[in-house]
Design a protein around this motif. Structure first.
Motif, PDB file in Angstrom:
ATOM      1  N   GLY A 221       0.821  -1.203   0.000  1.00  0.00           N
ATOM      2  CA  GLY A 221       0.000   0.000   0.000  1.00  0.00           C
ATOM      3  C   GLY A 221       0.852   1.248   0.000  1.00  0.00           C
ATOM      4  O   GLY A 221       2.035   1.224  -0.336  1.00  0.00           O
ATOM      5  N   SER A 222       0.248   2.363   0.400  1.00  0.00           N
ATOM      6  CA  SER A 222       0.985   3.621   0.446  1.00  0.00           C
ATOM      7  C   SER A 222       1.880   3.708   1.667  1.00  0.00           C
ATOM      8  O   SER A 222       2.884   4.414   1.657  1.00  0.00           O
ATOM      9  CB  SER A 222       0.003   4.805   0.429  1.00  0.00           C
ATOM     10  N   ALA A 223       1.539   2.987   2.737  1.00  0.00           N
ATOM     11  CA  ALA A 223       2.369   3.013   3.951  1.00  0.00           C
ATOM     12  C   ALA A 223       2.996   1.653   4.216  1.00  0.00           C
ATOM     13  O   ALA A 223       4.202   1.532   4.360  1.00  0.00           O
ATOM     14  CB  ALA A 223       1.544   3.466   5.153  1.00  0.00           C
ATOM     15  N   ASP A 247      -4.381  -0.067   2.060  1.00  0.00           N
ATOM     16  CA  ASP A 247      -4.605   1.383   2.102  1.00  0.00           C
ATOM     17  C   ASP A 247      -3.837   2.031   0.963  1.00  0.00           C
ATOM     18  O   ASP A 247      -2.626   1.839   0.839  1.00  0.00           O
ATOM     19  CB  ASP A 247      -4.140   1.955   3.438  1.00  0.00           C
ATOM     20  N   LYS A 248      -4.533   2.821   0.161  1.00  0.00           N
ATOM     21  CA  LYS A 248      -3.928   3.402  -1.041  1.00  0.00           C
ATOM     22  C   LYS A 248      -4.340   4.866  -1.124  1.00  0.00           C
ATOM     23  O   LYS A 248      -5.520   5.183  -1.315  1.00  0.00           O
ATOM     24  CB  LYS A 248      -4.451   2.632  -2.261  1.00  0.00           C
ATOM     25  N   HIS A 249      -3.378   5.761  -0.972  1.00  0.00           N
ATOM     26  CA  HIS A 249      -3.690   7.182  -1.086  1.00  0.00           C
ATOM     27  C   HIS A 249      -3.953   7.559  -2.542  1.00  0.00           C
ATOM     28  O   HIS A 249      -3.529   6.844  -3.468  1.00  0.00           O
ATOM     29  CB  HIS A 249      -2.562   8.014  -0.486  1.00  0.00           C
ATOM     30  N   PRO A 250      -4.652   8.675  -2.789  1.00  0.00           N
ATOM     31  CA  PRO A 250      -5.123   8.949  -4.157  1.00  0.00           C
ATOM     32  C   PRO A 250      -4.013   9.111  -5.185  1.00  0.00           C
ATOM     33  O   PRO A 250      -4.168   8.685  -6.328  1.00  0.00           O
ATOM     34  CB  PRO A 250      -5.945  10.234  -4.001  1.00  0.00           C
ATOM     35  N   ASP A 251      -2.892   9.720  -4.801  1.00  0.00           N
ATOM     36  CA  ASP A 251      -1.803   9.866  -5.769  1.00  0.00           C
ATOM     37  C   ASP A 251      -1.214   8.511  -6.139  1.00  0.00           C
ATOM     38  O   ASP A 251      -0.841   8.275  -7.293  1.00  0.00           O
ATOM     39  CB  ASP A 251      -0.718  10.800  -5.228  1.00  0.00           C
TER      40      ASP A 251
END
Length: 547
Positions: A221-223, A247-251
Motif C-alpha cells: 500500500g501507500s504506507a 490502504d492506497k492514497h489517491p496519488d
C-alpha cells in the motif's frame, strides 16, 4: 443488447495455456470463445482484483475510486468499510454500498467485525452482533471483515465468538488481522474460522500461517509495504496467495494498483500463471464472487494488455462495458451528497502543552513513538526532552516532535505524546483520517503550529492540513471526515500538493499523511496514541508519557 467480439492471445490461467482466440460477448456475458489461427499483438485475460482494501483510504468515495482503479485493469475489490463504519456505523456501510452501485465496477463489501476496534479510544459508532448478523444475511455482503481483536478470539470473548458464528452460519469467509501472531496462538486464531491475513511482515510468519491453513495476502500500500519480504511465497503456494493494497492514497492510485504488483512479480522471474492466479483467480474462488474468469457464461470482466513484458493495460471491461481505454477512465462521475459525524470545538495552543510533575526539572525522560517508514508497527524508545517553565518541549534537532490526538465526536481534552522519524523542522501536519476511530491526529514542532493544523481540519469538518508560520493549507474531506465526493483526479492532485508541502517542512517519510494515520492504530504494536492517552500495544493498556 451490447453484442461484440474481441480477438487476441487469450490467457487461460486455470488451464495454464495461451492461444489465439476470438471472444464473443452479449448481454454482459461471454457467449463463445473460439480458438483461431490469428496472429495478434494483444492479450486478453481476467481483470485484477484487490483482495483487501479500505476504499476510504484513497480519500475518495467508491464511485471515484472505481474511476481511477479501472485504468490499471482492476475490475473488483474486496472492500472493508470499517473506516466509515467507525465514524457512522451501519449508516456508513450503507453509504458505501449505495454509492458503489452507481458505477460499473464490482465492489464486494464486508460486514465490519470490530467497530469500535478497541475500548481504549472514542469512536463514532458501534456495530453490534445483531448488526453484523443482519449485514451478513444480505447477498451483497460477502464476508466478515478483518478480525483485529485477536486477543478476543484467543480468550473466546462472547461478542467476538458470536460474530464469528454469524459468519459461519451465513457460510461466508472471515478475514484476519494478526500481525506477529505465531505458534499455538496463531493456530488457535485460525482454527476459530479465520481464513486470511494481510498483516504478515516476515516470510517465516507467513509460512507458519500457511501451514495452519490460512490464505496469505501480499500487501503493498501507500504506507505498509510487504511485497519484497513475502513475494517468494508465490513460487510454492500459488493457490493460497492474493495481492492487496489495504490502504492506497489517491496519488498512489493514480500511479498504479494491482497491475504494479503483477509486473514486479514477473520481473522477479515468477511464473506468469502463478502471478495471475494470485491477481485474478484466487479472490474469486475464496470469496465466491460473481466476477468473471474469462469462461463461457461468465460475466464479461476482462482486460486487454499489449504484451507479457510491459503489461500495459489497453482496455478494461466490466460486465461487457468498456470502462477504461489507453490510460483513460470511461466511467463518469456521479453526484453524491456528503454525510458526516463531526462535533468538536476549536482549540487554543495551550491545549497542546505537556506539563511535567517536577516543575524544577530542566529535562525529563519520555516514552517516544518511533514511526517506521513503510510499516504499521512502531517501536517504543525513550529520550530526554527539555523542560521550560514546567512544560515539556519537542526536540526537532533530535527529530522528536509532539503528537496529538483530538476527539472529533465531542469536546474533550487533547491527548499528547512524542514521536520520532517524522523529520519536521518547522510547522505541523494534521488529519481526520486516523485509524481506526478517525479522531484528529497531528504531529508538529510547536504548539502554535499544531493548533493551526488541527483547527483547519475542524473548520472543514474533516480533512488533511499543513500549517507553518506563513500559511495553512487544507484538503477538505466532507464525507465522514475521510473522503471527498469530488473528482478523483482533482483530489489526487490536491493531495499530492499537500504531501509535497509536508515534505517541504522536512518530513523524510515516503507518505507522511499515511504514516500519520496509523499512529493511533492501537491494535498494531508497540506504542501508539489514542484520544484517551498513550497506549502500550504489548501490554494492551495505557501507559505514562514519562519513562
Amino acid at each position: 443488447m451490447n453484442t461484440f467480439q474481441i480477438s487476441g492471445n487469450l490467457i487461460d490461467i486455470l488451464q495454464q495455456s495461451i492461444y489465439p482466440a476470438t471472444v464473443w460477448i452479449a448481454a454482459g456475458r461471454i457467449q463463445q470463445i473460439i480458438p483461431d489461427n490469428g496472429v495478434y499483438d494483444q492479450y486478453i485475460l481476467p481483470g485484477f482484483i484487490d483482495a483487501h482494501v479500505h476504499v476510504e483510504s484513497a480519500m475518495l468515495i467508491p464511485s471515484e475510486f472505481a474511476r481511477l482503479a479501472v485504468v490499471h485493469g482492476t475490475v473488483a475489490t474486496i472492500s472493508d468499510p470499517h473506516e466509515i463504519a467507525n465514524v457512522m456505523g451501519v449508516k456508513g456501510v450503507e453509504y458505501m454500498l449505495e454509492n458503489g452501485k452507481q458505477v460499473p465496477f464490482r465492489f464486494y463489501f464486508g460486514a465490519p467485525s470490530c467497530v469500535p476496534a478497541t475500548t481504549f479510544e472514542t469512536a463514532g459508532a458501534v456495530i453490534s452482533v445483531q448488526d453484523v448478523t443482519n449485514l451478513l444475511q444480505r447477498e451483497e455482503i460477502k464476508y466478515l471483515t478483518e478480525m483485529m481483536n485477536f486477543p478476543g478470539v484467543l480468550q473466546q470473548d462472547p461478542e467476538v465468538m458470536a460474530k464469528l458464528a454469524a459468519a459461519k452460519q451465513a457460510n461466508k469467509p472471515v478475514d484476519g488481522h494478526a500481525p506477529g501472531l505465531r505458534g499455538e496462538a496463531a493456530r488457535t486464531y485460525i482454527n476459530a474460522g479465520i481464513s486470511t491475513d494481510h498483516e504478515c511482515f516476515t516470510i517465516e510468519e507467513a509460512l507458519e500461517k500457511l501451514q495452519y491453513g490460512m490464505h496469505i495476502l501480499i500487501r503493498e500500500g501507500s504506507a505498509a509495504k510487504n511485497f519484497e519480504a513475502l513475494i517468494p511465497l508465490l513460487h510454492d503456494h500459488p493457490e493460497r496467495i492474493m495481492f492487496c493494497s489495504d490502504d492506497k492514497h489517491p496519488d498512489s492510485l493514480v500511479a498504479g494498483h494491482i497491475n504494479e504488483l503483477v509486473k514486479r512479480a514477473l520481473a522477479k522471474g515468477i511464473d506468469l500463471f502463478k502471478v495471475l492466479r494470485a491477481a485474478c483467480i484466487n479472490p474469486v474462488l475464496h470469496y465466491n464472487l460473481e466476477t468473471g474468469l474469462l469462461r463461457i457464461n461468465d460475466a464479461a470482466d476482462f482486460i486487454v494488455i499489449n504484451n507479457l513484458q510491459d503489461f500495459d493495460i489497453l482496455a478494461t471491461y466490466i460486465n461487457g462495458n468498456k470502462v477504461a481505454a489507453n490510460g483513460q477512465t470511461l466511467i463518469s462521475s456521479v453526484p453524491a451528497v456528503p454525510e458526516n459525524n463531526f462535533h468538536c470545538n476549536l482549540h487554543t495552543p495551550d491545549d497542546f502543552r505537556v506539563p511535567v510533575q517536577d516543575s524544577t526539572a530542566s529535562t525529563v525522560n519520555v516514552k517516544v513513538i518511533e514511526a517506521l517508514d513503510g510499516q504499521l508497527i512502531t517501536n517504543c524508545i525513550t529520550a530526554p526532552l527539555p523542560v521550560t517553565d514546567g512544560i515539556i518541549s519537542s526536540h526537532p534537532e533530535k527529530d522528536i516532535l509532539k503528537i496529538a490526538v483530538v476527539n472529533r465526536y465531542r469536546p474533550a481534552p487533547v491527548a499528547l505524546g512524542f514521536i520520532r522519524n517524522f523529520g519536521l523542522q518547522h510547522g505541523a501536519i494534521a488529519s481526520s483520517v486516523a485509524h481506526d476511530s478517525h479522531n484528529i491526529i497531528a504531529v508538529g514542532v510547536d504548539d502554535d503550529s499544531l493548533c493551526k493544523a488541527v483547527n483547519a481540519v475542524i473548520a472543514q469538518q474533516g480533512g488533511i492540513s499543513v500549517a507553518n508560520q506563513q500559511q495553512t493549507e487544507v484538503l477538505p474531506l466532507p464525507v465522514a471526515g475521510l473522503m471527498s465526493h469530488l473528482d478523483g483526479y482533482t483530489i489526487a492532485a490536491r493531495y499530492s500538493a499537500l504531501d509535497q508541502a509536508a515534505k517541504a517542512l522536512g518530513s523524510t517519510l515516503s507518505a507522511p499523511f499515511m504514516t500519520l494515520s496509523f499512529m493511533a492504530l492501537l491494535v498494531i504494536p508497540h506504542l501508539k496514541l489514542s484520544d484517551l492517552g498513550l497506549f502500550d500495544g504489548d501490554a494492551f493498556s495505557f501507559t505514562a508519557i514519562t519513562a
